[in-house]
Scaffold this motif. Structure first.
Motif, mmCIF file in Angstrom:
data_model
loop_
_atom_site.group_PDB
_atom_site.id
_atom_site.type_symbol
_atom_site.label_atom_id
_atom_site.label_comp_id
_atom_site.label_asym_id
_atom_site.label_seq_id
_atom_site.Cartn_x
_atom_site.Cartn_y
_atom_site.Cartn_z
ATOM 1 N N PHE B 40 0.822 -0.942 0.132
ATOM 2 C CA PHE B 40 -0.054 -0.033 -0.067
ATOM 3 C C PHE B 40 0.882 1.206 -0.075
ATOM 4 N N GLU B 42 1.481 4.959 0.596
ATOM 5 C CA GLU B 42 0.783 6.267 1.254
ATOM 6 C C GLU B 42 1.897 7.420 1.313
ATOM 7 N N LYS B 44 4.991 9.351 -0.083
ATOM 8 C CA LYS B 44 6.261 8.483 -0.771
ATOM 9 C C LYS B 44 6.548 7.297 -0.091
ATOM 10 N N GLY B 45 6.000 6.854 1.100
ATOM 11 C CA GLY B 45 6.179 5.591 1.720
ATOM 12 C C GLY B 45 5.170 4.605 1.375
ATOM 13 N N CYS B 46 5.629 3.400 1.720
ATOM 14 C CA CYS B 46 4.706 2.312 1.637
ATOM 15 C C CYS B 46 4.751 1.118 2.609
ATOM 16 N N ARG B 47 3.832 0.267 2.774
ATOM 17 C CA ARG B 47 3.782 -0.625 3.724
ATOM 18 C C ARG B 47 3.702 -1.699 2.879
ATOM 19 N N THR B 48 4.370 -2.909 3.399
ATOM 20 C CA THR B 48 4.540 -4.283 2.619
ATOM 21 C C THR B 48 3.995 -5.288 3.655
ATOM 22 N N PHE B 49 3.084 -5.814 3.266
ATOM 23 C CA PHE B 49 2.567 -7.158 3.800
ATOM 24 C C PHE B 49 2.739 -8.520 3.202
ATOM 25 N N ILE B 69 -7.033 -0.206 5.243
ATOM 26 C CA ILE B 69 -6.088 0.642 5.041
ATOM 27 C C ILE B 69 -6.341 1.503 3.703
ATOM 28 N N ASN B 102 10.198 4.535 -3.706
ATOM 29 C CA ASN B 102 10.025 3.226 -3.802
ATOM 30 C C ASN B 102 9.409 2.632 -4.887
#
Lengths: 255, 255
Positions: B40, B42, B44-49, B69, B102
């Motif tokens: 996902f 958000e 410039k950042g992202c979350r990786t599951f 999310i 990213n």
């Protein structure tokens, strides 16, 4: 400032107990309400969970407190923002690939003039002094080792010298890992404890929770935990002196 | 083979509905039991599951189905392993930094002779043909653009030519993003749909779930979803022809 948590173990171990204590400091008992993150290594891979919200109110943190992901190496961080807005790209730990490995970095402290640090091809994505410092170290490593190095303790001795330089710019408490080794550098505040047989009971400082490690371990287990402040009230945590570094592998102290 | 899911939207949107359908194919209704992952963005950042376990039995996947999310750009993947053992380092999507952004990559298909692909400084961490292909593309981009490019549609046109080359090695269905743009390349099987006002109801193929998008949207919302196979039974999904690419930004079709 922020709080750091690291774990190095010789057997996949869950960090639910320690994280429960740390999470309480993330916006409930502590001022570290500006995000949190946790990296679990499994083999060469790692999983990173991050949330720019307070840890103590995060559904992801709740899941991790209850879902025992087992890992030999964990790095966690709860943030009180100083440099860089509250945003996902500024949330620790940071990950980058170097030499075909996942490197993970989390920092407690504050550095001045960080934008002057040369970072080469490792360009920061967010705005934190911490990510700049991480990119600076990776760039130094790549310049120092033209070929992929195989003696990692030597590599981390070199990182210690980089950290000595960065400490001149401010406060620089650091956890860094390549997935096998956990490197710890103390600028002001870091404690560690190694738990091994005979295991006893431990009681969290921040929450009314006790665990009997004897029930969850085998006699061969070795588990080292590093934290900004001791997490338990009835165990003896070793304080690391400013300017000192420690290297752990499989829970054992290498140097 | 694997299944891909991507979303590009002009407003942070949750993907719970589509993911519920996809997750069913991850080890329950489908053979894709060898791990899953979701990124996902958000800002410039992202979350990786990620989880190397079957999606339909994963506590992390359960949390994501229920915890909305919101993101403007999502890439998800469920895996049926062919090249590379079942392990976290072989679980898509893959992330790397380039030009201070990213980049995220997920692949469906299988490539031959992937180990001969030059990857430059982007060294694969795992053993999949997919991560090799990702590193190959990033290396090609870095060699092609000596200075950080600002015209991203041009960059993705260049990626299309790289993808044409990779398709010669096997099957190469691809989702790639820099956080703003979602690039889609079809080798065999990919479908897309853009939902905008007036919104209607949609019914999942894989589970008895219906959603009325009108209740969850504003008239200005534009949401495009890309998937290996259509996820809903009562909407018209566009099939992408082999060798065709699509670029989306904020849900809109750029080329």
């Amino acid at each position: 400032m922020c709080e750091l948590l690291g774990m190095s173990a010789n057997i996949p171990t869950d960090i639910c107990f320690s994280f429960k204590g740390l999470a309480k400091r993330g916006g409930d008992r502590g001022p570290h309400k500006d995000g949190w993150g946790m990296v679990f290594y499994e083999g060469k891979g790692c999983r990173t969970f991050k949330d720019p919200k307070a840890c103590s109110f995060s559904p992801i943190a709740r899941m991790l407190e209850d879902y025992p992901i087992k890992s030999k190496l964990v790095i966690a961080h709860i943030r009180q923002a100083n440099k860089g807005k509250i945003a996902l790209e500024n949330t620790h730990p940071f990950n980058r690939e170097l030499w075909g490995k996942n490197w993970t970095f989390a920092h407690n402290g504050q550095l001045n003039n960080h934008k002057k640090l040369p970072t080469g091809r490792f360009e920061p994505i967010g705005q934190t002094d911490s990510e700049y410092a991480f990119c600076y170290i990776l760039n130094k490593l790549e310049l120092r080792y033209k070929n992929k190095p195989h003696n990692l303790p030597n590599v981390f001795s070199f990182v210690k010298r980089c950290a000595d330089d960065l400490r001149q710019l401010g406060v620089f408490n650091l956890l860094l890992s390549d997935g096998q080794y956990l490197f710890v550098y103390c600028s002001t505040n870091l404690y560690w404890i190694t738990r091994k047989s005979p295991f006893g009971k431990a009681r969290l400082i921040d929450e009314d929770v006790e665990i009997d490690f004897q029930k969850h371990t085998t006699p061969n287990d070795v588990v080292t935990v590093i934290a900004t402040n001791p997490l338990t009230s009835n165990e003896v945590w070793q304080k690391i002196a400013p300017g000192e570094s420690y290297l752990f592998k499989h829970g054992e102290h290498i140097f």
